[in-house]
Design a protein around this motif. Structure first.
Motif, PDB file in Angstrom:
ATOM      1  N   LEU A   1      16.239   5.554   6.459  1.00  0.00           N
ATOM      2  CA  LEU A   1      16.955   4.451   5.765  1.00  0.00           C
ATOM      3  C   LEU A   1      17.605   5.015   4.499  1.00  0.00           C
ATOM      4  O   LEU A   1      18.563   4.920   3.915  1.00  0.00           O
ATOM      5  CB  LEU A   1      16.182   3.250   5.864  1.00  0.00           C
ATOM      6  N   THR A   2      16.363   5.654   3.880  1.00  0.00           N
ATOM      7  CA  THR A   2      16.934   6.166   2.464  1.00  0.00           C
ATOM      8  C   THR A   2      17.744   7.275   2.373  1.00  0.00           C
ATOM      9  O   THR A   2      18.596   7.620   1.662  1.00  0.00           O
ATOM     10  CB  THR A   2      15.585   6.535   1.460  1.00  0.00           C
TER      11      THR A   2
ATOM     12  N   ARG B   1       0.860  -1.387  -0.025  1.00  0.00           N
ATOM     13  CA  ARG B   1      -0.112   0.041  -0.057  1.00  0.00           C
ATOM     14  C   ARG B   1       1.056   1.340  -0.140  1.00  0.00           C
ATOM     15  O   ARG B   1       0.736   2.185  -0.644  1.00  0.00           O
ATOM     16  CB  ARG B   1      -0.843   0.087   1.266  1.00  0.00           C
ATOM     17  N   PHE B   2       1.824   1.253   0.971  1.00  0.00           N
ATOM     18  CA  PHE B   2       2.998   2.441   1.001  1.00  0.00           C
ATOM     19  C   PHE B   2       3.345   2.747  -0.533  1.00  0.00           C
ATOM     20  O   PHE B   2       3.685   3.856  -1.019  1.00  0.00           O
ATOM     21  CB  PHE B   2       4.054   2.165   2.088  1.00  0.00           C
ATOM     22  N   ALA B   3       4.110   1.870  -1.012  1.00  0.00           N
ATOM     23  CA  ALA B   3       4.621   1.863  -2.419  1.00  0.00           C
ATOM     24  C   ALA B   3       3.733   2.370  -3.449  1.00  0.00           C
ATOM     25  O   ALA B   3       4.029   3.362  -4.130  1.00  0.00           O
ATOM     26  CB  ALA B   3       5.197   0.499  -2.788  1.00  0.00           C
ATOM     27  N   ALA B   4       2.653   1.833  -3.440  1.00  0.00           N
ATOM     28  CA  ALA B   4       1.537   2.350  -4.345  1.00  0.00           C
ATOM     29  C   ALA B   4       1.385   3.773  -4.369  1.00  0.00           C
ATOM     30  O   ALA B   4       1.161   4.500  -5.240  1.00  0.00           O
ATOM     31  CB  ALA B   4       0.221   1.538  -4.092  1.00  0.00           C
ATOM     32  N   GLN B   5       0.844   4.296  -3.087  1.00  0.00           N
ATOM     33  CA  GLN B   5       0.853   5.656  -2.621  1.00  0.00           C
ATOM     34  C   GLN B   5       1.999   6.675  -2.655  1.00  0.00           C
ATOM     35  O   GLN B   5       2.008   7.482  -3.656  1.00  0.00           O
ATOM     36  CB  GLN B   5       0.345   5.771  -1.189  1.00  0.00           C
TER      37      GLN B   5
ATOM     38  N   THR C   1      16.314   9.211  -6.173  1.00  0.00           N
ATOM     39  CA  THR C   1      15.878   9.122  -4.975  1.00  0.00           C
ATOM     40  C   THR C   1      14.845   8.224  -4.910  1.00  0.00           C
ATOM     41  O   THR C   1      14.511   7.586  -4.026  1.00  0.00           O
ATOM     42  CB  THR C   1      15.157  10.686  -4.654  1.00  0.00           C
ATOM     43  N   GLU C   2      13.687   7.938  -5.896  1.00  0.00           N
ATOM     44  CA  GLU C   2      12.885   6.959  -6.073  1.00  0.00           C
ATOM     45  C   GLU C   2      13.477   5.607  -5.959  1.00  0.00           C
ATOM     46  O   GLU C   2      12.885   4.675  -5.448  1.00  0.00           O
ATOM     47  CB  GLU C   2      11.957   7.230  -7.366  1.00  0.00           C
ATOM     48  N   MET C   3      14.475   5.589  -6.798  1.00  0.00           N
ATOM     49  CA  MET C   3      15.072   4.081  -6.674  1.00  0.00           C
ATOM     50  C   MET C   3      15.645   3.892  -5.400  1.00  0.00           C
ATOM     51  O   MET C   3      15.314   2.635  -4.875  1.00  0.00           O
ATOM     52  CB  MET C   3      16.421   4.170  -7.793  1.00  0.00           C
ATOM     53  N   ALA C   4      16.060   4.725  -4.870  1.00  0.00           N
ATOM     54  CA  ALA C   4      16.687   4.652  -3.327  1.00  0.00           C
ATOM     55  C   ALA C   4      15.380   4.060  -2.275  1.00  0.00           C
ATOM     56  O   ALA C   4      15.687   3.352  -1.553  1.00  0.00           O
ATOM     57  CB  ALA C   4      17.368   5.731  -2.665  1.00  0.00           C
ATOM     58  N   ILE C   5      14.456   4.828  -2.658  1.00  0.00           N
ATOM     59  CA  ILE C   5      13.060   4.532  -1.855  1.00  0.00           C
ATOM     60  C   ILE C   5      12.759   3.210  -1.903  1.00  0.00           C
ATOM     61  O   ILE C   5      12.536   2.529  -1.186  1.00  0.00           O
ATOM     62  CB  ILE C   5      12.101   5.528  -2.033  1.00  0.00           C
ATOM     63  N   LEU C   6      12.683   2.925  -3.365  1.00  0.00           N
ATOM     64  CA  LEU C   6      12.219   1.457  -3.529  1.00  0.00           C
ATOM     65  C   LEU C   6      13.313   0.361  -3.001  1.00  0.00           C
ATOM     66  O   LEU C   6      12.801  -0.616  -2.559  1.00  0.00           O
ATOM     67  CB  LEU C   6      12.218   1.127  -5.182  1.00  0.00           C
ATOM     68  N   SER C   7      14.677   0.705  -3.062  1.00  0.00           N
ATOM     69  CA  SER C   7      15.435  -0.281  -2.434  1.00  0.00           C
ATOM     70  C   SER C   7      15.219  -0.444  -0.884  1.00  0.00           C
ATOM     71  O   SER C   7      15.356  -1.525  -0.380  1.00  0.00           O
ATOM     72  CB  SER C   7      17.004   0.341  -2.600  1.00  0.00           C
ATOM     73  N   THR C   8      14.878   0.726  -0.327  1.00  0.00           N
ATOM     74  CA  THR C   8      14.561   0.644   1.016  1.00  0.00           C
ATOM     75  C   THR C   8      13.356  -0.107   1.475  1.00  0.00           C
ATOM     76  O   THR C   8      13.571  -0.784   2.611  1.00  0.00           O
ATOM     77  CB  THR C   8      14.388   2.214   1.773  1.00  0.00           C
ATOM     78  N   LEU C   9      12.189   0.084   0.796  1.00  0.00           N
ATOM     79  CA  LEU C   9      11.035  -0.791   1.050  1.00  0.00           C
ATOM     80  C   LEU C   9      11.347  -2.094   0.880  1.00  0.00           C
ATOM     81  O   LEU C   9      10.721  -2.956   1.575  1.00  0.00           O
ATOM     82  CB  LEU C   9      10.037  -0.240  -0.019  1.00  0.00           C
TER      83      LEU C   9
END
Lengths: 167, 150
Positions: B26-27, A36-40, A142-150
């Protein structure tokens, strides 16, 4: 269409996945909330936690998709699990590996795909956290880094599950 | 909280939602933006502000507020009044469900540099922390220039 390749260590990979005792289990909030978090966060119509079984990809968590599994051969995640890091297809219609794939030409119309491989401490990649859009997209750094974190947070949950199982 | 250098900033994030907080923290580390210290409620934020110096903060002002109030500016007042370990003029952004004219006026008086409205996205918070890093570098350069001219 290029069918999802089968890695040479697939038997061992499948053994590692099945040892988790997670396939065909009911939804769990700790995985659902990441999807859900990723979709939003990325404003994507579809976000999935996928596990690649022998002949299918099964969804442990899903946003924006009604089915609980699809064939492995047509899956983008089947390609993503062979990648060392995030696998991005900005426009599947312009990529000869996917342009005539039935999940591109028909529902759910996968045009943009980003899949972060879920690689366990054992080294086996059991699935992905993936994002899908019905239009071409890009992800910035930044978005790639957020996806990696998730993805890393999902791996923590999967490792907790493995440790709990081993007791 | 370690010794801060221009290349390693310590920043504070006050937000109830664990997944958002963890993702940003973390990011930020993986992007080399610095260390984002996490507070899930007012009391842990007060304690962190009292004990550690920060270069900037993003604060959810509806975090832990009493039912009849819609927001709480106590943390902002704590910093601006010099009752924290941070420089009173550090950049502060706030997160809130929706803004009212009265609220915006109260935030202006407290020199809030940015108001972030719902839906809260990790990317927006990370961009905000990145601007804090730029402000800190610009401030450090300005201080050096002033020292040279004295």
């Amino acid at each position: 269409m290029l069918a999802a390749p089968i890695p040479s260590n697939d038997a061992e990979r499948l053994a590692a996945l099945r040892e988790l005792l997670i396939l065909d289990t009911p939804p769990e909030e700790r995985f659902d909330k990441v999807a859900r978090f990723a979709a939003q966060e990325f404003d994507m119509p579809i976000a999935l936690v996928t596990l690649i079984d022998e002949n299918r990809q099964w969804f442990k968590a899903r946003v924006g998709l009604d089915v609980c599994e699809t064939g492995r051969d047509v899956s983008f995640c089947g390609h993503a699990i062979l990648q060392p890091d995030i696998f991005i297809i900005p426009d599947a219609r312009a990529d000869e590996r996917f342009a005539d794939n039935p999940i591109v030409t028909g529902p759910p119309h996968v045009i943009f795909y980003a899949g972060a491989p879920l690689t366990m401490p054992s080294g086996f990649t059991i699935g992905t956290l993936c994002l899908i859009d019905h239009q071409p997209r890009e992800l910035d750094a930044t978005e790639m880094a957020i996806l990696s974190t998730l993805r890393d947070l999902l791996l923590e949950e999967l490792n907790n599950r493995e440790e709990a199982r081993r007791g | 909280v370690g010794e801060a250098t221009p290349k390693h900033l310590n920043m504070l994030l006050v937000e109830e939602q664990t997944l958002l907080r963890r993702t940003v923290s973390l990011t930020a580390r993986s992007l080399g933006l610095g260390t984002v210290h996490e507070a899930a409620n007012m009391s842990s934020a007060e304690r962190l502000l009292r004990d550690h110096a920060f270069h900037g903060a993003v604060i959810a002002i509806d975090c832990g507020v009493a039912e009849r109030y819609s927001y709480n500016l106590a943390l902002l007042d704590q910093v601006r009044a010099g009752m924290s370990a941070s420089v009173p003029t550090i950049p502060i952004a706030v997160m809130v469900d929706h803004a009212t004219p009265d609220m915006l006026e109260a935030l202006r008086k407290r020199q809030v540099s940015r108001v972030i409205l719902k839906p809260f996205r990790a990317k927006v918070l990370l961009d905000t922390f990145a601007t804090f890093a730029v402000l800190d570098s610009a401030g450090a350069a300005g201080r050096k220039d002033r020292q040279r001219t004295v």
